[in-house]
Write an enzyme that holds these catalytic residues in place. Structure first.
Site, PDB file in Angstrom:
ATOM      1  CE1 TYR A  58      -4.249   0.705  -0.393  1.00 12.72           C
ATOM      2  CE2 TYR A  58      -4.453  -1.266   0.946  1.00 12.72           C
ATOM      3  CZ  TYR A  58      -5.007  -0.332   0.079  1.00 12.72           C
ATOM      4  OH  TYR A  58      -6.304  -0.454  -0.315  1.00 12.72           O
ATOM      5  CD  GLU A  60      -4.763   5.004   0.473  1.00 18.21           C
ATOM      6  OE1 GLU A  60      -4.774   5.743   1.469  1.00 18.21           O
ATOM      7  OE2 GLU A  60      -5.710   4.273   0.163  1.00 18.21           O
ATOM      8  CG  ASP A 209      -7.881  10.836 -24.448  1.00 22.71           C
ATOM      9  OD1 ASP A 209      -6.909  10.065 -24.506  1.00 22.71           O
ATOM     10  OD2 ASP A 209      -9.015  10.473 -24.103  1.00 22.71           O
ATOM     11  CB  THR A 235      -4.100   3.894 -22.197  1.00 24.43           C
ATOM     12  OG1 THR A 235      -4.101   4.053 -23.611  1.00 24.43           O
ATOM     13  CG2 THR A 235      -5.491   4.145 -21.672  1.00 24.43           C
ATOM     14  CE  LYS A 238      -6.542   2.527 -26.043  1.00 21.01           C
ATOM     15  NZ  LYS A 238      -6.724   3.172 -24.741  1.00 21.01           N
ATOM     16  NE  ARG A 244      -5.626  -4.315 -20.163  1.00 16.87           N
ATOM     17  CZ  ARG A 244      -6.092  -3.843 -21.334  1.00 16.87           C
ATOM     18  NH1 ARG A 244      -6.922  -2.829 -21.360  1.00 16.87           N
ATOM     19  NH2 ARG A 244      -5.722  -4.391 -22.468  1.00 16.87           N
TER      20      ARG A 244
HETATM   21  N1  DSN Z   1     -11.398   0.973 -25.291  1.00 19.48           N
HETATM   22  C1  DSN Z   1     -10.369   1.792 -25.877  1.00 19.48           C
HETATM   23  C2  DSN Z   1     -10.270   1.582 -27.338  1.00 19.48           C
HETATM   24  O1  DSN Z   1     -10.413   0.458 -27.736  1.00 19.48           O
HETATM   25  O2  DSN Z   1     -10.027   2.510 -28.079  1.00 19.48           O
HETATM   26  C3  DSN Z   1     -10.557   3.194 -25.531  1.00 19.48           C
HETATM   27  O3  DSN Z   1     -10.675   3.316 -24.180  1.00 19.48           O
END
Ligand code: DSN
Length: 427
Positions: A58, A60, A209, A235, A238, A244
């Site tokens: 933990y 925090e 974003d 994120t 990707k 993730r």
């Molecule tokens: N779910 C993602 C995507 O596939 O683009 C976006 O959050």
């Protein structure tokens, strides 16, 4: 096949039921084509970091300011992750704690604006994300979202671009406190500079974003919004090819607000095993070879797009500048829905997702489009020749979708192709 030999044996002995499912998912990933634009294959080092005892801790708070004891080591891990991320993007401040891109976006809104304030973001049915004000998402319940969309499609393929005139008109009319640039199903380059001019004109803050193009930006093949947008969210799993999770970049001036929005505003304890894995992925993205990888993702997407176009699919936005290929199925077969296409492609071992196309006459659950992406297949080493083959397998499957034997034959060819492009070698 197993995910990792020693860990695999321990899991198999302790919980055969889950272990079997992990094995099945590993087999699925190794024997089918992963064409979901938001997915990738992390390295074995990232996998290893994800499965560590850091999950036990933990922590925090932030490095040097934790609410629990025993964080001397964890602080170093998180500091390394933050420093590497700042170096990668040339940012003043990084927060690596968001559990997901959605959390990163929520935290950015919480930090930058007040409940009820107006936000201008991209229409969902033109490629925006759920957290850009979907009626079904909490964002639309807390803030007032207004939207902008794409220019109309045209025969030259120069339409379906973000309509910057509309962005400006809507900004002047609605006077948003925040403008959001970025999309989840848009295949062209988004330049933060174009949005900055409009944000400045109306006195709005700018959030970018970058969930989808983060790896392309890190690899230098897409323009960076860092230093232009006030906040950049993304994120890590990707195109950036990490575990993730999410991350936020911002200025030194906004650092405290962003950090407070993530913790204690939105989240509790950070996932330090995920943060360690993010740090490993950021180190990988700092290597010169990552630039080649980012360029190869785009090169592959261009070949996949032109090959699908030659098979009769209409390319939304006329093609691609990034890792995404969005196709309109109606020119290929007016009866074929995205849902049916996704399902039969799944049977053929071709994993993708149905997607709305701009002004889709069908519902978001059914759709008239498919979204493909090249990050994962590029990681396996596939190149132009394989992209041509993949497009032909997609078209063959959809043309012969009512013929079980034909679909099974594609499935066998897919497995054969994948066997030469194994992301985890002899694992
Ligand atoms: N779910 C993602 C995507 O596939 O683009 C976006 O959050």
């Amino acid at each position: 096949m197993s995910q990792n030999t020693s860990e695999h044996d321990i899991l198999a002995a302790a919980d055969p039921e889950i272990s079997l499912l992990v094995d099945q998912e590993f087999d699925r990933q190794m024997t089918t084509l992963q064409l979901i634009a938001s997915e990738n294959f992390v390295s074995r080092a990232v996998l290893a970091a994800s499965g560590t005892v850091l999950t036990n801790k933990y922590s925090e708070g932030y490095p040097g300011r934790r609410y629990y004891g025993g964080n001397q080591v964890i602080d170093q891990v998180e500091d390394i992750a933050r420093d590497r991320l700042c170096e990668l993007f040339g940012a003043e401040h990084a927060n690596v704690q968001p559990h997901a891109g959605a959390n990163a976006n929520l935290a950015a809104y919480m930090a930058l604006i007040n409940p009820g304030d107006t936000v201008l973001a991209m229409r969902l049915d033109h490629g925006g994300h759920l957290t850009h004000g979907s009626p079904a998402n909490v964002t639309s319940k807390v803030w007032r979202f207004v939207d902008y969309g794409l220019t109309p499609a045209n025969d030259e393929g120069t339409g379906e671009r973000i309509d910057m005139d509309q962005v400006r008109d809507r900004a002047l009319a609605e006077r948003p406190k925040l403008i959001v640039a970025g999309a989840t199903a848009y295949s062209r380059t988004i330049d933060a500079k174009d949005f900055r001019v409009i944000a400045d004109e109306v006195g709005a803050l700018l959030m970018f974003d970058a969930a989808h193009p983060a790896g392309l930006i890190a690899g230098g093949v897409h323009p960076s919004p860092v230093g232009i947008a006030d906040v950049v969210t993304f994120t890590t799993h990707k195109t950036l090819r990490g575990p993730r999770g999410g991350a936020i970049l911002t200025t030194a001036a906004l650092a405290k607000k962003i950090d407070s929005a993530i913790f204690p505003g939105l989240q509790g304890g950070p996932l330090e095993h995920a943060i360690a894995a993010k740090a490993v992925a950021f180190k990988e993205a700092l290597q010169p070879s990552f630039k080649d990888y980012a360029a190869a993702i785009v090169a592959n997407a261009k070949v996949l797009a032109s090959s699908l176009g030659a098979e009769g699919f209409r390319l939304v936005a006329g093609g691609t500048d990034n890792h995404i290929v969005l196709v309109d199925l109606r020119t290929f077969d007016p009866e074929l829905t995205g849902k049916e296409a996704q399902e039969v492609l799944d049977l053929a071992g071709i994993t993708c997702n149905r997607n709305t196309i701009p002004d889709d006459p069908r519902s978001p659950f059914v759709t008239s489009g498919l979204r493909f992406g090249t990050p994962a297949m590029t990681t396996t080493g596939m190149g132009a020749a394989e992209m041509v083959k993949v497009a032909s397998l997609i078209a063959r499957t959809l043309r012969s979708r009512s013929d079980e034997a034909a679909v099974a034959a594609v499935r066998a060819e897919v497995a054969e192709l994948c066997s030469s492009f194994q992301p985890y070698g002899d694992l």
